[in-house]
Design an enzyme around this catalytic site. Structure first.
Site, short mmCIF file in Angstrom:
data_model
loop_
_atom_site.label_atom_id
_atom_site.label_comp_id
_atom_site.label_asym_id
_atom_site.label_seq_id
_atom_site.Cartn_x
_atom_site.Cartn_y
_atom_site.Cartn_z
N GLU A 30 0.83 -1.21 0.00
CA GLU A 30 0.00 0.00 0.00
C GLU A 30 0.87 1.26 0.00
OE1 GLU A 30 -1.64 1.58 3.61
OE2 GLU A 30 -0.97 -0.14 4.76
N LYS A 164 -3.39 -2.93 14.62
CA LYS A 164 -2.91 -2.15 15.77
C LYS A 164 -3.85 -2.21 16.96
CE LYS A 164 0.30 1.05 13.86
NZ LYS A 164 0.40 2.28 13.12
N1 PSU Z 1 -1.61 0.61 10.17
C1 PSU Z 1 -2.47 0.00 11.02
N2 PSU Z 1 -3.76 0.19 10.84
C2 PSU Z 1 -4.21 0.93 9.81
C3 PSU Z 1 -3.31 1.56 8.90
C4 PSU Z 1 -2.01 1.35 9.13
O1 PSU Z 1 -2.09 -0.70 11.95
O2 PSU Z 1 -5.41 1.01 9.71
C5 PSU Z 1 -3.74 2.36 7.71
C6 PSU Z 1 -3.77 1.44 6.49
O3 PSU Z 1 -3.49 2.17 5.33
C7 PSU Z 1 -5.20 0.96 6.50
C8 PSU Z 1 -5.92 2.24 6.87
O4 PSU Z 1 -5.64 0.43 5.27
O5 PSU Z 1 -5.06 2.88 7.81
C9 PSU Z 1 -7.30 1.97 7.45
O6 PSU Z 1 -7.95 3.17 7.66
P1 PSU Z 1 -9.50 3.15 8.14
O7 PSU Z 1 -9.48 2.63 9.55
O8 PSU Z 1 -9.94 4.56 8.03
O9 PSU Z 1 -10.23 2.23 7.20
#
Ligand code: PSU
Ligand code: MN
Length: 309
Positions: A30, A164
């Site tokens: 990504e 996370k």
């Molecule tokens: N690292 C993480 N969680 C995440 C992200 C990075 O531990 O969610 C970034 C990634 O790019 C992921 C995005 O696809 O955030 C998800 O965002 P949202 O929760 O708005 O869908």
């Protein structure tokens, strides 16, 4: 560079196009982590090291982004430098993708939109340190990352260090089970929590044999398959320390009225500050170690395909 598909323009770098054509292993990556995850120049340096780690694992890296209304499969060194250093490049998740493409715009892909792109390009493996999940408090906010929904739609294997701890990882696992997404833990009994070795949630399946994981992917499950690998011991952050920083970051987010698309970035940066950059350091290390595992698994899958076709 060459372009295919009139409906959704896809532009490949020469290296990735050739690798795909020859059936060599490719790992999609990504770009949202470059624009929104880390700060410059750490983001550029990490992106390069992540690509090098995929190569070390035996595969060709293909970092994905959107530019001039086309999906780019593979970014050159200059592309990465631009995305890392310029501000205002929007986060593009699956719901944003058709609009950005039609407008001829550019953007950084999340896990969800990268999976859309990878599947279109015929790439079976994707690697990221973590995917988005069910946010804490989702029972009232309904904030559930579209990464999870996209996992049910795109036939791509996602190699990561879990998700996370800013998220509700127990609910994230429940969600994946309900949505029929296979989760395999490689090298651990537990579902890892990105920069912590364990989320405290047991993984439904542990497989350490990489050829067996390749075989699982080759069964052709109609959707994504999650393969987690824990952070290396020396890179991991203490769970109690991370948890305290997260609790504080969540309180600040509520106080500041942060919600929706910007929440993940806000929380990640707040936790980085609270730990004096420890989590950002761990973030970089985990991105790299995970990418190498992704490279190895994609290579194992390519070998499996060669011997069984
Ligand atoms: N690292 C993480 N969680 C995440 C992200 C990075 O531990 O969610 C970034 C990634 O790019 C992921 C995005 O696809 O955030 C998800 O965002 P949202 O929760 O708005 O869908
Ligand atoms: Mn969200």
């Amino acid at each position: 560079m060459s372009t295919t598909s009139p409906a959704i323009p896809i532009v490949y770098t020469e290296e990735v196009r050739e690798a795909l054509h020859e059936g060599r292993p490719v790992v999609a990556l990504e770009s949202n982590g470059i624009t929104h995850g880390l700060t410059y120049p750490h983001n550029a340096e990490t992106a390069h090291r992540v690509e090098a780690a995929v190569r070390k694992g035996g595969s060709v890296p293909a970092t994905i982004c959107i530019e001039d209304g086309a999906i780019r499969i593979g970014m050159t060194e200059r592309d990465i430098e631009r995305f890392a250093s310029e501000s205002g490049i929007p986060k593009v998740s699956s719901r944003d993708l058709p609009i950005v493409l039609a407008r001829g715009g550019r953007g950084a892909t999340t896990v969800a939109s990268s999976l859309v792109a990878a599947e279109l390009a015929g790439i079976t493996f994707f690697s990221s340190a973590g995917f988005g999940g069910v946010h804490r408090g989702a029972e009232t906010t309904m904030d559930i990352s579209s990464d999870l929904i996209q996992l049910t739609r795109s036939k791509v294997a996602v190699v990561c260090a879990g998700a996370k701890m800013i998220l509700d990882l127990r609910l994230t696992m429940e969600y994946l089970e309900t949505q029929c997404v296979p989760v395999i833990s490689h090298g651990s009994d537990d579902f890892p929590a990105f920069y912590c070795a364990s989320s405290g949630v047991k993984a439904p399946h542990r497989i350490d044999d990489e050829d067996l994981i390749a075989k699982v992917v080759a069964t052709g499950h109609p959707g994504g398959v999650v393969v987690t690998t824990p952070p290396r011991e020396e890179d991991a952050v203490d769970a109690a320390e991370a948890e305290a920083a997260i609790a504080d970051a969540l309180r600040r987010a509520t106080r500041d009225g942060v919600a929706g698309q910007g929440l993940t970035k806000y929380l990640m940066h707040a936790v980085d500050r609270a730990t004096g950059g420890r989590t950002a350091q761990a973030n970089m290390a985990v991105l790299i170690s995970t990418a190498e595992v992704g490279g190895r698994l994609a290579a194992a899958y390519a070998r499996h395909r060669t011997t069984h076709s």
